[in-house]
Design a protein around this motif. Structure first.
Motif, short mmCIF file in Angstrom:
data_model
loop_
_atom_site.label_atom_id
_atom_site.label_comp_id
_atom_site.label_asym_id
_atom_site.label_seq_id
_atom_site.Cartn_x
_atom_site.Cartn_y
_atom_site.Cartn_z
N CYS A 1 0.82 -1.21 0.00
CA CYS A 1 0.00 0.00 0.00
C CYS A 1 0.85 1.26 0.00
O CYS A 1 0.56 2.21 -0.72
CB CYS A 1 -0.94 -0.01 1.21
N ASP A 2 1.92 1.27 0.81
CA ASP A 2 2.78 2.46 0.86
C ASP A 2 3.49 2.68 -0.48
O ASP A 2 3.70 3.82 -0.89
CB ASP A 2 3.81 2.33 1.98
N THR A 3 3.85 1.60 -1.16
CA THR A 3 4.56 1.71 -2.43
C THR A 3 3.64 2.08 -3.58
O THR A 3 3.98 2.93 -4.40
CB THR A 3 5.27 0.38 -2.75
N TYR A 4 2.46 1.47 -3.65
CA TYR A 4 1.62 1.61 -4.84
C TYR A 4 0.40 2.50 -4.66
O TYR A 4 -0.20 2.90 -5.65
CB TYR A 4 1.17 0.22 -5.32
N LEU A 5 0.01 2.81 -3.43
CA LEU A 5 -1.20 3.60 -3.23
C LEU A 5 -0.94 4.97 -2.63
O LEU A 5 -1.88 5.72 -2.37
CB LEU A 5 -2.20 2.82 -2.36
N ASN A 6 0.32 5.31 -2.38
CA ASN A 6 0.70 6.66 -1.94
C ASN A 6 -0.19 7.22 -0.82
O ASN A 6 -0.75 8.30 -0.94
CB ASN A 6 0.69 7.63 -3.12
N ASN A 7 -0.35 6.47 0.26
CA ASN A 7 -1.19 6.88 1.40
C ASN A 7 -2.64 7.14 1.01
O ASN A 7 -3.35 7.83 1.71
CB ASN A 7 -0.60 8.10 2.10
N ASN A 8 -3.07 6.58 -0.10
CA ASN A 8 -4.44 6.74 -0.56
C ASN A 8 -5.24 5.48 -0.24
O ASN A 8 -5.87 4.89 -1.11
CB ASN A 8 -4.45 7.03 -2.07
N TYR A 9 -5.17 5.07 1.03
CA TYR A 9 -5.87 3.85 1.44
C TYR A 9 -6.23 3.91 2.92
O TYR A 9 -5.65 4.66 3.68
CB TYR A 9 -5.01 2.61 1.17
N ILE B 1 -11.13 -10.96 -2.19
CA ILE B 1 -10.69 -11.62 -0.97
C ILE B 1 -9.42 -12.40 -1.27
O ILE B 1 -9.35 -13.12 -2.27
CB ILE B 1 -11.78 -12.56 -0.42
N ILE B 2 -8.42 -12.24 -0.40
CA ILE B 2 -7.17 -12.98 -0.53
C ILE B 2 -6.86 -13.63 0.81
O ILE B 2 -6.93 -12.98 1.86
CB ILE B 2 -5.99 -12.05 -0.90
N LEU B 3 -6.49 -14.90 0.78
CA LEU B 3 -6.08 -15.62 1.98
C LEU B 3 -4.57 -15.76 2.00
O LEU B 3 -3.94 -15.89 0.96
CB LEU B 3 -6.71 -17.02 1.99
N GLY B 4 -3.99 -15.75 3.18
CA GLY B 4 -2.56 -15.99 3.31
C GLY B 4 -1.79 -14.77 3.76
O GLY B 4 -2.36 -13.74 4.11
N ASP B 5 -0.45 -14.90 3.74
CA ASP B 5 0.40 -13.84 4.29
C ASP B 5 0.76 -12.74 3.29
O ASP B 5 1.53 -11.85 3.60
CB ASP B 5 1.66 -14.43 4.91
N LEU B 6 0.19 -12.79 2.09
CA LEU B 6 0.35 -11.74 1.07
C LEU B 6 1.80 -11.56 0.63
O LEU B 6 2.21 -10.48 0.22
CB LEU B 6 -0.22 -10.40 1.58
N SER B 7 2.58 -12.63 0.68
CA SER B 7 3.99 -12.54 0.33
C SER B 7 4.25 -12.56 -1.17
O SER B 7 5.30 -12.11 -1.62
CB SER B 7 4.78 -13.67 1.00
N ASP B 8 3.29 -13.04 -1.97
CA ASP B 8 3.45 -13.04 -3.43
C ASP B 8 2.93 -11.70 -3.96
O ASP B 8 1.77 -11.55 -4.32
CB ASP B 8 2.68 -14.21 -4.04
N LYS B 9 3.83 -10.71 -3.99
CA LYS B 9 3.45 -9.34 -4.33
C LYS B 9 2.76 -9.25 -5.68
O LYS B 9 1.73 -8.58 -5.80
CB LYS B 9 4.68 -8.44 -4.30
N ALA B 10 3.29 -9.92 -6.69
CA ALA B 10 2.70 -9.84 -8.03
C ALA B 10 1.26 -10.36 -8.03
O ALA B 10 0.37 -9.75 -8.65
CB ALA B 10 3.54 -10.62 -9.03
N LYS B 11 1.03 -11.43 -7.31
CA LYS B 11 -0.32 -12.01 -7.23
C LYS B 11 -1.27 -11.07 -6.49
O LYS B 11 -2.40 -10.85 -6.92
CB LYS B 11 -0.25 -13.37 -6.52
N VAL B 12 -0.80 -10.48 -5.40
CA VAL B 12 -1.63 -9.56 -4.62
C VAL B 12 -1.98 -8.34 -5.46
O VAL B 12 -3.15 -7.93 -5.51
CB VAL B 12 -0.92 -9.14 -3.31
N LEU B 13 -1.01 -7.76 -6.16
CA LEU B 13 -1.26 -6.61 -7.01
C LEU B 13 -2.28 -6.94 -8.09
O LEU B 13 -3.18 -6.14 -8.39
CB LEU B 13 0.04 -6.11 -7.64
N TYR B 14 -2.15 -8.13 -8.69
CA TYR B 14 -3.08 -8.55 -9.75
C TYR B 14 -4.50 -8.71 -9.20
O TYR B 14 -5.46 -8.18 -9.77
CB TYR B 14 -2.59 -9.86 -10.37
N ILE B 15 -4.62 -9.42 -8.09
CA ILE B 15 -5.95 -9.68 -7.53
C ILE B 15 -6.63 -8.38 -7.08
O ILE B 15 -7.83 -8.19 -7.27
CB ILE B 15 -5.88 -10.69 -6.36
N LEU B 16 -5.85 -7.47 -6.51
CA LEU B 16 -6.40 -6.21 -6.03
C LEU B 16 -6.54 -5.16 -7.13
O LEU B 16 -7.04 -4.07 -6.92
CB LEU B 16 -5.55 -5.64 -4.90
#
Length: 99
Positions: A37-45, A80-95
């Motif tokens: 969030c800090d990297t990609y959303l610039n405090n817009n969250y 909805i995402i389950l897990g520790d969110l360590s796969d950054k590329a997957k999290v970015l894609y899903i969100l």
């Protein structure tokens, strides 16, 4: 979503992150999500962290069956995402957050 001339967006992303106490996986999920969030959303969250060991009612309301669970509330669509969110590329894609 409304975009400004400088390429930023006025739409605030809203997330609920369900954790259980301070388990290792929960800690990693919090840390990983904050970095993204800090990297990609610039405090817009907005991030609300809900500890189901203290607030079981929220787990029932949101039908949480696994921990950690991230729910993207806004902007639509809800994800909805389950897990520790360590796969950054997957999290970015899903969100649907661009790199």
């Amino acid at each position: 979503m409304e975009d400004l001339a400088d390429g930023t967006s006025t739409t605030k992303h809203k997330f609920l992150l369900f954790v259980s106490g301070m388990s290792v996986k929960s800690g990693h999920a919090i840390e990983n999500l904050r970095k993204i969030c800090d990297t990609y959303l610039n405090n817009n969250y907005e991030l609300e962290i809900i500890d189901i060991s203290r607030d079981k009612e929220q787990a029932v309301i949101h039908q949480i069956v696994a921990i950690p669970t991230l729910i993207k509330i806004y902007p639509e669509p809800r994800r909805i995402i389950l897990g520790d969110l360590s796969d950054k590329a997957k999290v970015l894609y899903i969100l649907n957050i661009g790199e």
